[in-house]
Design an enzyme around this catalytic site. Sequence first.
Site: not given
Ligand code: PLP
Length: 415
Positions: A244, A279-280, A282, A318, A322, A349, A378
């Site tokens: 996140g 879990e990075p 982005r 993206r 969003y 279109c 993404y």
């Molecule tokens: N972990 C989970 C469960 C996710 O759904 C996501 C993305 O939404 C991520 C990790 C990675 O998030 P980010 O790319 O914002 O670090």
Amino acid sequence: MLLMYLKYQKKMKYINNIFTVEKSRLTKVIEKFETPIFCYSEKKINENISNFKRSFKSFSPIICFSTKSNCNLEILKLIKRSGLGADVVSKGELMIALKAGINSKKIVFSGVGKTRSELIYAIDKNILLINCESKSEILEIESIAKSKNKKVNIGIRLNPNTDAKTIKQISTGKKENKFGVSEKTFIEVSKYIKNSKFLNLKCLSVHIGSQILDHKPYQKMLNVIDKLIKKINFNFEYIDLGGGMGIDYNKDNKKFNYKKYNQIIKKFLKKHKSKIVFEPGRSIIGDTAILISKIIYIKENSKKDFIIMDAAMNDFMRPALYGAKHKIIPLKKTNKMTKKSYDFVGPICETTDKFLTTNKFQKLNEKDYIIICDVGAYGSSLSSNYNIRPKPAEILIKGSKISVIKKRQKLKEII
Ligand code: PLP
């Protein structure tokens, strides 16, 4: 001093008015390749990984790269070489992470709708953790484990009801979102798992959303976890804090404060002796790539000009999905500016096939090339064949070396 400068100098910048990635001028890229094309900097990826590791080095977390943010096999191999694991959300992602050579003991599996066959595959591969998101999923795993007479390591994903203060569509930690279980359910299922012969409760996991620039939601999230752990009086071997962490898309220096987040976690770890998992996605890959596109036509309008590009929402979704804003810059800089507004659009279109409106831009001409910035996360992973458009090629730049890491799809492959 010179070494410091070389280390921190930008990997992507204009040199003599031509946008350059590492040591490769993009004029060279457009001579050789068709557009649109995704273009990554290897050094930037490695730099982001080093910075991420350095930010949390005092408690050396397990870093599982979020495969959904970018699932290019060659990128995953690069990430694996830096010692990272993977966070996956489908059997396909699990397969590609394993194909990249990522050790199964560094893979975590999240997602609200894992099917029985996906769970069987993950159990057979002995991955680190399956992070469960419902009572039903836990029972499904237990029944598979029983049939194999195996004890499976699982986590429970908590929905901490915490507002991540990000775009509504990428917020995942509030009670109205489909992700994770409530505190009440968490307590109930954790009691159940503790008495199961086939399940091993190893982890509490959370992920409150994406593109988070403020550390305070994380503080709130950790307070919720802290209280819950005290309530159930259980020592989790792992606390998976998800990903996140946001990046500076607007280039206005609004950066995520890693120092503060590190301090908050360190304080938390004084009370709880667990291994942290991240879990990075982005923050590792977002600002390492650009999308190069050619202007097909310019359609003049009394108020604004439509810059019709060869990249569209199927290539990079993206903005349409969003309303995300990505900077657009010219590949070759000139000093001729226009006062007209430009609407950068694709040929699809759909009215939402639009990337950005600008009020001040360099005067553009048909056949000029432009660059959409920060498309590493993404970007290619969200691309589709909508309108039967082939997906773009992807190239990786290392100094002056350019490697194709995914070929442009051929129409015959998709028809
Ligand atoms: N972990 C989970 C469960 C996710 O759904 C996501 C993305 O939404 C991520 C990790 C990675 O998030 P980010 O790319 O914002 O670090």
